[in-house]
Scaffold this active site. Structure first.
Site, mmCIF file in Angstrom:
data_model
loop_
_atom_site.group_PDB
_atom_site.id
_atom_site.type_symbol
_atom_site.label_atom_id
_atom_site.label_comp_id
_atom_site.label_asym_id
_atom_site.label_seq_id
_atom_site.Cartn_x
_atom_site.Cartn_y
_atom_site.Cartn_z
ATOM 1 N N LEU A 10 0.678 -1.039 -0.200
ATOM 2 C CA LEU A 10 -0.327 -0.133 -0.056
ATOM 3 C C LEU A 10 0.660 1.357 0.192
ATOM 4 O O LEU A 10 1.314 1.314 1.106
ATOM 5 C CB LEU A 10 -0.470 -0.037 1.176
ATOM 6 C CG LEU A 10 -2.197 0.790 0.926
ATOM 7 C CD1 LEU A 10 -3.131 0.578 1.977
ATOM 8 C CD2 LEU A 10 -1.992 2.809 1.279
ATOM 9 N N GLY A 11 0.916 1.704 -0.926
ATOM 10 C CA GLY A 11 1.887 3.441 -1.440
ATOM 11 C C GLY A 11 0.696 4.248 -1.523
ATOM 12 O O GLY A 11 -0.456 4.175 -1.683
ATOM 13 N N GLY A 13 -0.289 7.835 -3.554
ATOM 14 C CA GLY A 13 -0.358 7.818 -4.823
ATOM 15 C C GLY A 13 -0.158 9.565 -4.856
ATOM 16 O O GLY A 13 -0.361 10.108 -3.787
ATOM 17 N N ASP A 38 4.677 6.332 -4.798
ATOM 18 C CA ASP A 38 4.869 6.494 -6.637
ATOM 19 C C ASP A 38 4.535 8.794 -6.845
ATOM 20 O O ASP A 38 3.615 9.085 -6.356
ATOM 21 C CB ASP A 38 3.121 6.075 -6.798
ATOM 22 C CG ASP A 38 3.518 6.431 -8.054
ATOM 23 O OD1 ASP A 38 3.797 5.369 -8.442
ATOM 24 O OD2 ASP A 38 2.363 6.799 -8.406
ATOM 25 N N TYR A 43 3.758 15.427 -12.686
ATOM 26 C CA TYR A 43 2.963 15.404 -11.804
ATOM 27 C C TYR A 43 3.116 16.995 -11.208
ATOM 28 O O TYR A 43 2.567 17.652 -10.729
ATOM 29 C CB TYR A 43 2.426 14.456 -9.930
ATOM 30 C CG TYR A 43 2.513 13.431 -11.130
ATOM 31 C CD1 TYR A 43 2.155 12.622 -11.933
ATOM 32 C CD2 TYR A 43 2.552 11.437 -9.894
ATOM 33 C CE1 TYR A 43 1.139 11.915 -13.010
ATOM 34 C CE2 TYR A 43 2.454 10.554 -11.111
ATOM 35 C CZ TYR A 43 1.856 10.763 -11.500
ATOM 36 O OH TYR A 43 0.743 9.556 -12.077
ATOM 37 N N LYS A 72 9.257 8.814 -12.748
ATOM 38 C CA LYS A 72 8.547 7.786 -13.697
ATOM 39 C C LYS A 72 9.263 8.582 -15.365
ATOM 40 O O LYS A 72 8.842 10.173 -15.138
ATOM 41 C CB LYS A 72 6.887 7.983 -14.149
ATOM 42 C CG LYS A 72 5.839 7.315 -13.249
ATOM 43 C CD LYS A 72 4.714 6.878 -13.526
ATOM 44 C CE LYS A 72 3.906 6.055 -11.990
ATOM 45 N NZ LYS A 72 3.763 7.647 -11.094
ATOM 46 N N HIS A 105 6.743 5.936 -18.224
ATOM 47 C CA HIS A 105 4.735 6.324 -17.490
ATOM 48 C C HIS A 105 4.058 5.965 -18.997
ATOM 49 O O HIS A 105 3.578 5.491 -18.299
ATOM 50 C CB HIS A 105 4.635 7.265 -17.268
ATOM 51 C CG HIS A 105 3.983 8.232 -16.613
ATOM 52 N ND1 HIS A 105 4.540 9.227 -16.203
ATOM 53 C CD2 HIS A 105 2.914 8.060 -16.400
ATOM 54 C CE1 HIS A 105 3.162 9.652 -14.835
ATOM 55 N NE2 HIS A 105 2.429 8.996 -15.517
HETATM 56 N N1 LIG Z 1 0.948 5.642 -14.077
HETATM 57 C C1 LIG Z 1 0.295 6.238 -14.882
HETATM 58 O O1 LIG Z 1 0.169 6.415 -15.677
HETATM 59 C C2 LIG Z 1 -0.711 6.582 -13.415
HETATM 60 C C3 LIG Z 1 -1.931 7.701 -13.958
HETATM 61 C C4 LIG Z 1 -3.282 7.762 -12.870
HETATM 62 C C5 LIG Z 1 -2.870 7.462 -11.393
HETATM 63 N N2 LIG Z 1 -0.985 6.899 -11.042
HETATM 64 C C6 LIG Z 1 -0.845 6.867 -9.744
HETATM 65 O O2 LIG Z 1 -1.955 6.366 -9.124
HETATM 66 C C7 LIG Z 1 -1.903 7.556 -8.235
HETATM 67 C C8 LIG Z 1 -3.729 7.324 -7.859
HETATM 68 O O3 LIG Z 1 -4.467 7.213 -8.210
HETATM 69 P P1 LIG Z 1 -5.440 8.274 -8.563
HETATM 70 O O4 LIG Z 1 -4.581 9.853 -8.482
HETATM 71 O O5 LIG Z 1 -6.008 8.193 -10.351
HETATM 72 O O6 LIG Z 1 -6.518 7.810 -8.270
HETATM 73 P P2 LIG Z 1 -7.212 7.398 -6.434
HETATM 74 O O7 LIG Z 1 -6.514 7.227 -5.832
HETATM 75 O O8 LIG Z 1 -8.420 6.123 -6.720
HETATM 76 O O9 LIG Z 1 -8.243 8.533 -6.238
HETATM 77 C C9 LIG Z 1 -7.874 10.220 -5.839
HETATM 78 C C10 LIG Z 1 -8.814 10.866 -5.074
HETATM 79 O O10 LIG Z 1 -9.596 9.744 -4.332
HETATM 80 C C11 LIG Z 1 -9.896 10.610 -3.217
HETATM 81 N N3 LIG Z 1 -9.920 10.281 -2.522
HETATM 82 C C12 LIG Z 1 -9.201 9.398 -1.336
HETATM 83 N N4 LIG Z 1 -9.588 8.320 -0.780
HETATM 84 C C13 LIG Z 1 -10.437 8.336 -0.036
HETATM 85 C C14 LIG Z 1 -11.512 7.839 0.360
HETATM 86 N N5 LIG Z 1 -10.820 6.906 1.736
HETATM 87 N N6 LIG Z 1 -12.543 8.494 0.065
HETATM 88 C C15 LIG Z 1 -13.464 9.139 -0.523
HETATM 89 N N7 LIG Z 1 -12.237 9.656 -2.017
HETATM 90 C C16 LIG Z 1 -10.842 9.610 -1.724
HETATM 91 C C17 LIG Z 1 -8.919 11.620 -3.353
HETATM 92 O O11 LIG Z 1 -9.117 12.855 -3.133
HETATM 93 P P3 LIG Z 1 -8.362 13.325 -1.526
HETATM 94 O O12 LIG Z 1 -6.886 13.599 -2.099
HETATM 95 O O13 LIG Z 1 -8.834 15.051 -1.567
HETATM 96 O O14 LIG Z 1 -7.893 12.502 -0.797
HETATM 97 C C18 LIG Z 1 -9.189 12.004 -4.420
HETATM 98 O O15 LIG Z 1 -9.511 11.902 -5.556
HETATM 99 C C19 LIG Z 1 -1.821 8.505 -8.643
HETATM 100 O O16 LIG Z 1 -1.674 9.605 -7.718
HETATM 101 C C20 LIG Z 1 -0.531 8.511 -9.177
HETATM 102 O O17 LIG Z 1 0.347 8.349 -8.532
HETATM 103 C C21 LIG Z 1 0.020 6.748 -12.212
#
Ligand SMILES: NC(=O)c1ccc[n+]([C@@H]2O[C@H](COP(=O)([O-])OP(=O)(O)OC[C@H]3O[C@@H](n4cnc5c(N)ncnc54)[C@H](OP(=O)(O)O)[C@@H]3O)[C@@H](O)[C@H]2O)c1
Length: 312
Positions: A10-11, A13, A38, A43, A72, A105
């Site tokens: 568990l990391g 984002g 991550d 970003y 990345k 990436h």
């Molecule tokens: N390799 C790639 O191309 C790629 C693409 C997308 C993402 N990523 C990585 O994956 C990470 C996670 O993906 P993601 O940021 O797209 O989406 P996610 O982690 O699925 O969702 C993040 C969103 O959910 C909210 N949130 C967090 N915990 C919550 C909870 N317990 N209840 C309700 N809402 C919650 C956050 O808001 P708050 O901050 O306001 O809590 C934020 O708006 C990214 O940050 C990035 O590091 C990589």
């Protein structure tokens, strides 16, 4: 202490964690017990993360070898001569001497200096700049000791297999979108067969700041959460871990950082896992349509190697 062999499951984002809030989020996460962060140069927040890491090391909160830091390579630095300078920039911003994991990436290349391509001419087809050439420069980073492991992100099984044909160092990781609505069973299976780890990004369905969180509102997820006196987010994260991936939820809020981390302790039953297996609908939230330009080399069907992928 010796360094971690693989990323903690568990990391944190950091995409869309804004300047001014990401440093505090990382500091709080480390304080709560997160040991995997991550990051990515695109970003735009690695310098602030670097300050938070340095502060945590100075204050004795955590030591470098207890942490797993991923970054990345962005699309405009796929040409071999741009790979090392890009990594050095991330290391400098993060105030680190070495990364645990460096990922390509996207399997999408841009002209150098073009962060987001406006015109098809800003994009370079993979036929001209294949991932295997970028990969050779990534391998050199490991050999130089700047990076411990290398991997890819957003790569289909076909692209992974192609890369494996020519590599000297095998990819350690493929970071892809994964959650109960996009279970990626074939890709997961293929990567596992090849000994390649999967990190699940957008494990909560990447809810936007507009209050829309369709995956978090899935009734089946809600029912399982209620039965365990857990939150829907915890069920989604526990499912990702139970099915063999690392998960990297993003949050900048202390309460969510804490409850998301606690998901690692939630044990889902076999019935829960069976119920969630039925929710797959192959729905991407990060669908790659933002790389499509009229007449350009990157269309979704080829990006994901899924001929049936919707166009438009
Ligand atoms: N390799 C790639 O191309 C790629 C693409 C997308 C993402 N990523 C990585 O994956 C990470 C996670 O993906 P993601 O940021 O797209 O989406 P996610 O982690 O699925 O969702 C993040 C969103 O959910 C909210 N949130 C967090 N915990 C919550 C909870 N317990 N209840 C309700 N809402 C919650 C956050 O808001 P708050 O901050 O306001 O809590 C934020 O708006 C990214 O940050 C990035 O590091 C990589």
């Amino acid at each position: 202490m010796t360094a971690l062999l693989s990323p903690p499951v568990l990391g944190l984002g950091t995409w869309k964690s804004n300047p001014g809030e990401v440093g505090a989020a990382v500091g709080t996460a480390l304080e709560l017990g997160y040991r995997h962060i991550d990051c990515a140069s695109i970003y735009g927040n690695e310098a602030e993360i670097g300050q938070a890491l340095t502060t945590a090391f100075r204050d004795g909160l955590v030591s470098r070898d207890q942490l797993w830091i991923t970054s990345k390579l962005w699309n405009d630095c796929h040409a071999p001569e741009h790979v090392r300078p890009a990594l050095l920039r991330s290391l400098q911003d993060l105030q680190l001497e070495q990364l645990d994991l460096y990922l390509i990436h996207w399997p999408v290349a841009h002209r150098h200096g073009v962060l987001m391509a406006e015109h098809p001419s800003d994009q370079i087809p993979l036929e001209q700049l294949p991932l295997s050439r970028t990969w050779a420069a990534m391998e050199a980073l490991v050999e130089e000791g700047l990076v411990r492991q290398i991997g890819v992100s957003n790569c289909s099984a076909a692209k992974v297999v192609e890369l494996l044909k020519n590599c000297r160092l095998r990819p350690a990781m493929n970071q892809v979108e994964r959650h109960p609505w996009l279970q990626q069973k074939a890709l997961l299976h293929r990567c596992q067969e090849e000994g390649i780890g999967i990190t699940a990004y957008s494990p909560l369905g990447s809810p936007a700041g507009d209050g829309k969180a369709p995956l978090l509102e899935d009734p089946a997820i809600g029912a399982i959460a209620a039965a365990h006196e857990a939150t829907p987010a915890q069920v989604l994260l526990a499912w990702g871990i139970a099915t063999g991936t690392a998960v990297i939820p993003k949050s900048v809020r202390r309460d969510r950082l804490a409850s998301n981390l606690a998901a690692a302790e939630l044990k889902l039953s076999r019935e829960d896992l069976q119920r969630i297996a039925e929710l797959d609908r192959h729905q991407r939230f990060v669908d790659g349509s933002f790389w499509e330009r009229p007449g350009g080399p990157y269309q979704r069907a080829e990006l994901w190697d899924e001929p049936g992928e919707a166009k438009g």
